[in-house]
Write an enzyme that holds these catalytic residues in place. Structure first.
Site: not given
Ligand SMILES: Cc1cc2nc3c(=O)[nH]c(=O)nc-3n(C[C@H](O)[C@H](O)[C@H](O)COP(=O)(O)OP(=O)(O)OC[C@H]3O[C@@H](n4cnc5c(N)ncnc54)[C@H](O)[C@@H]3O)c2cc1C
Ligand SMILES: *[C@@H]1O[C@H](CO)[C@@H](O)[C@H](O)[C@H]1NC(C)=O
Ligand SMILES: *[C@@H]1O[C@H](CO)[C@@H](O)[C@H](O)[C@H]1NC(C)=O
Ligand SMILES: *[C@@H]1O[C@H](CO)[C@@H](O)[C@H](O)[C@H]1NC(C)=O
Ligand SMILES: *[C@@H]1O[C@H](CO)[C@@H](O)[C@H](O)[C@H]1NC(C)=O
Ligand SMILES: *[C@@H]1O[C@H](CO)[C@@H](O)[C@H](O)[C@H]1NC(C)=O
Length: 654
Positions: A562
């Site tokens: 997280h």
């Molecule tokens: C195994 C696991 C289980 C989890 N379980 C839960 C759960 O049950 N419930 C919950 O609420 N949360 C859970 N989480 C946490 C939650 O899913 C994340 O905190 C949340 O999805 C983060 O969202 P975000 O938009 O910040 O980033 P992300 O969803 O990670 O999105 C970032 C995106 O940017 C892309 N990216 C990065 N760098 C670049 C670049 N240089 N060029 C192009 N694209 C790029 C990545 O590929 C990715 O697709 C879990 C996480 C993990 C890993």
């Protein structure tokens, strides 16, 4: 072996049976890879609803990609996908969504297989730097830091739990100097995102019923759920909607699923916008840097690489960074925005000295591996064939379950304030414990063989349940730095779990909760008993003393992935704030960060739903800051905040 066609067996069942048997023989000693390839094939044949061919997003071929857009969004995860949808609601705006990963496959739809998605190409496979104070039971003392690399980002590989956090989390954000982020302000955005289908919650004033994100109870009900709920009620906890008025208490989990299957932000927000002509989605596109005009300090586009071809594209209005809590700070630093000295050390030309970029890293650390062997009166054993058939044909059964979390809830330790609703531990109770499925467990948790054996060797595959206490208000703060100036090299991640002494003390209370749970009448009915195996590294301490558990926690430190808060939102007078309360990056123009990295403090619970909320709110902020002009009459867009944010003066919206 021959399968005799039985006239009473419907055709689909028969196909499954034939194909399954055939392939099992073909791959006999074969590993799980063979199984998954085959399972995938069956889905393709039998479940057009999962394949969802007609609604899949349109990936724009490189040669059809224009050079200019109104908005460019970097990353299609929990936040980026939401923004792409909301901003293209305005047909006059063109939006480019750049994602380093590829499309979501069909296996990720299956709730029970979420751990199988980790350590694959769908995940960036980040690890923390080796530590001598946490994650010591893991290979090379490194904690895995899984992060999605696929459309939908981490929402496409996570464990599906829908948890909003505590109302106070948001009021705290507001108190830290972020107007517009109090609970009353953010509640409408949680509701806007959501379509809760749980009948008894649809009328709740806290819940939404017309949003794109479907929220359900997991379809598979494991019999141990009733025991857990009876046990927690025996301990005096109420059964509550943890996403409603108050958070203290326990309940079945709510999941981001639709008809039992994963509802990632790709499915919820991108597929529903798939036919919009103004949305350009480019996958397998790794952004290398944000293009900045050095004299005006204005973001005007991005540079990315797709199919080995380097492209520069321009943004007429804004660049929005939604690359997640590891890569948003990574890209900001590579683009010249970050701690000055650090950037200079790795040879990056500084555009804006922002000391907070990459700092303030927060995560939920847990005590992992607590296992309670039981002698249940029920039998949930099933063959793989039966599971697959149930899933594909009857659309029920184990594969719709979230084994690591049958019941979850929030409690207060003796360190919490007893007179308000602000619990300090989240508790997950699972029907699946770590003594089963050993190879997968070792690889996902990154455990060393000897460490794993010490804990489980004599109870492998025995019936058992798990309890995981999670520290929801960590006081420790870690950081992310550049290894060098190459985007392809993973950044340095140092989470510093337990750096603040309070954290360990609060977390260890969770072990006592777990023990107390096992002593309830409800769990006694299952003959629940704590696993008495001791890890050798802590054996010099009395088992099971508080000192032993303090030691154990530093070995089995299970971080829940997280990671958040590395580009925190804060007021202009906070030097460590990276973005303002409209999520605009301080010191430069036309650049925002919108994802889990902007949380000033991590929320009390899993961060996916809060991140989706952040993006819903950000979309409205962006719409307000980029007014739509009709009839050529340019309305004034002077905002009160502009005099405190000099860098944003002269922002040209036209
Ligand atoms: C195994 C696991 C289980 C989890 N379980 C839960 C759960 O049950 N419930 C919950 O609420 N949360 C859970 N989480 C946490 C939650 O899913 C994340 O905190 C949340 O999805 C983060 O969202 P975000 O938009 O910040 O980033 P992300 O969803 O990670 O999105 C970032 C995106 O940017 C892309 N990216 C990065 N760098 C670049 C670049 N240089 N060029 C192009 N694209 C790029 C990545 O590929 C990715 O697709 C879990 C996480 C993990 C890993
Ligand atoms: C919400 O979910 C229900 C049940 O799946 C569905 O019937 C309804 O159409 C959904 N509402 C919206 C607005 O998508
Ligand atoms: C849970 O408690 C209820 C009410 O006391 C009881 O009827 C039920 O049998 C219990 N269930 C289990 C699985 O123990
Ligand atoms: C505990 O919570 C109450 C009620 O919100 C508050 O008045 C009090 O100041 C809190 N105590 C501490 C020590 O924070
Ligand atoms: C566990 O039970 C003991 C004895 O009833 C009690 O004193 C203690 O507070 C409980 N601890 C937790 C964390 O529930
Ligand atoms: C789109 O642009 C046209 C022409 O400039 C204008 O009339 C219309 O109001 C705009 N619509 C939206 C939704 O912005």
């Amino acid at each position: 072996m021959e399968i005799v066609p039985d006239r009473n067996t419907p055709l689909p069942q028969l196909i499954v049976k034939w194909a399954y048997t055939g392939i099992r023989l073909a791959l006999s000693p074969g590993a799980t890879i063979g199984y998954f390839a085959f399972f995938e094939l069956l889905i393709l044949l039998l479940r057009p609803d999962i394949v969802d061919k007609d609604n899949r997003v349109r990936i724009v071929p490189t040669e059809e990609l224009p050079n200019q857009f109104d908005f460019i969004i970097i990353g299609s995860g929990s936040a980026g996908a939401v923004l792409a949808n909301r901003l293209t609601e305005n047909k006059n705006w063109t939006v480019l969504l750049l994602e380093a990963g590829g499309e979501e496959g069909v296996i990720s739809a299956v709730p029970a297989y979420s751990f199988e998605l980790l350590n694959t190409g769908l995940d960036w496979q980040f690890k923390s730097e080796p530590s001598s104070t946490y994650c010591q039971g893991m290979v090379n003392n490194q904690c895995p830091m899984y992060t999605g690399k696929v459309l939908g980002g981490t929402s496409s590989i996570n464990t599906l739990l829908y948890v909003r956090g505590n109302q106070r989390d948001y009021d705290n954000w507001e108190d830290l100097g972020n107007p517009g982020w109090g609970y009353d302000d953010v509640l409408p955005y949680f509701k806007k995102a959501e379509n809760v289908t749980i009948p008894e919650l649809r009328e709740s004033p806290y819940r939404g019923t017309s949003g794109p994100l479907t929220v359900e109870n997991p379809r598979y009900e494991h019999p141990i759920k009733r025991y857990f709920l009876n046990a927690t009620s025996e301990m005096g906890y109420r059964q509550v909607d943890i996403n409603g008025k108050t958070q203290m208490g326990f309940d079945r989990p709510q999941s981001t699923t639709r008809n039992g299957l994963r509802c990632s932000t790709e499915r919820a927000y991108l597929r529903s916008a798939a036919d919009r002509k103004n949305l350009y989605i480019s996958t397998n596109s790794l952004v290398h840097k944000i293009l900045m005009d050095k004299t005006t300090k204005t973001a005007y586009g991005v540079e990315f690489v797709r199919e080995n071809i380097r492209r520069s594209v321009r943004a007429r209005k804004e660049v929005i960074l939604s690359a997640g809590a590891v890569q948003s700070p990574h890209l900001l630093m590579l683009s010249g925005i970050g701690p000055k000295e650090h950037l200079e050390d790795v040879g990056i030309k500084v555009i804006h000295d922002s000391p907070g970029v990459g700092q303030n890293l927060q995560d939920h650390i847990t005590i992992g591996g607590l296992t309670f062997p039981i002698d249940p009166p029920y039998d949930t054993s099933t063959t793989t064939l039966a599971q697959v058939t149930d899933f594909l044909v009857k659309r029920e059964g184990h594969l719709f379950g979230i084994g690591v979390c049958e019941v979850l809830g929030f409690m207060k330790t003796r360190y919490a304030n007893s007179s308000n609703d602000y619990p300090d531990l989240q508790i997950f109770m699972g029907s699946a414990a770590l003594n089963t499925n050993s190879e997968l467990v070792k690889s996902v948790y990154g455990l060393r063989d000897d460490f794993y054996s010490a804990l489980y060797a004599d109870i492998i595959d025995k019936e058992a349940y798990s309890v995981v206490p999670s520290l929801i208000h960590p006081k420790s703060r870690g950081y992310i730095k550049l290894r060098d100036n190459n985007v392809a090299h993973k950044p340095i991640i140092v989470p510093l779990y337990f750096d603040h002494p309070n954290d360990l003390e609060v977390l260890v209370e969770g072990v006592y909760f777990a023990y107390n749970l096992s002593q309830t009448w409800a769990m006694k009915e299952l003959n629940a008993r704590p696993n008495s195996n001791v890890i050798p590294e802590c054996a010099y301490l009395n088992f099971p003393s508080r000192d032993y558990w303090r030691c154990y926690a530093r070995f089995f430190s299970w971080n829940l992935y997280h990671h958040t808060s590395t580009c925190k939102m804060g007021p202009a007078d906070d030097k460590m704030a990276v973005v303002d309360s409209r999520l605009r990056v301080y010191g430069v123009n036309r650049l925002r960060v919108v994802d889990a990295s902007i949380m000033p403090t991590i929320t009390s619970g899993n961060p996916n739903a809060p991140t989706i909320m952040i993006a819903e709110k950000a979309a409205d902020l962006i719409k307000k800051d980029n007014p739509i002009f009709s009839g050529g009459c340019k309305t004034s867009n002077v905002r009160a905040s502009e005099n405190i944010f000099p860098a944003w003066q002269g922002y040209d919206y036209a």
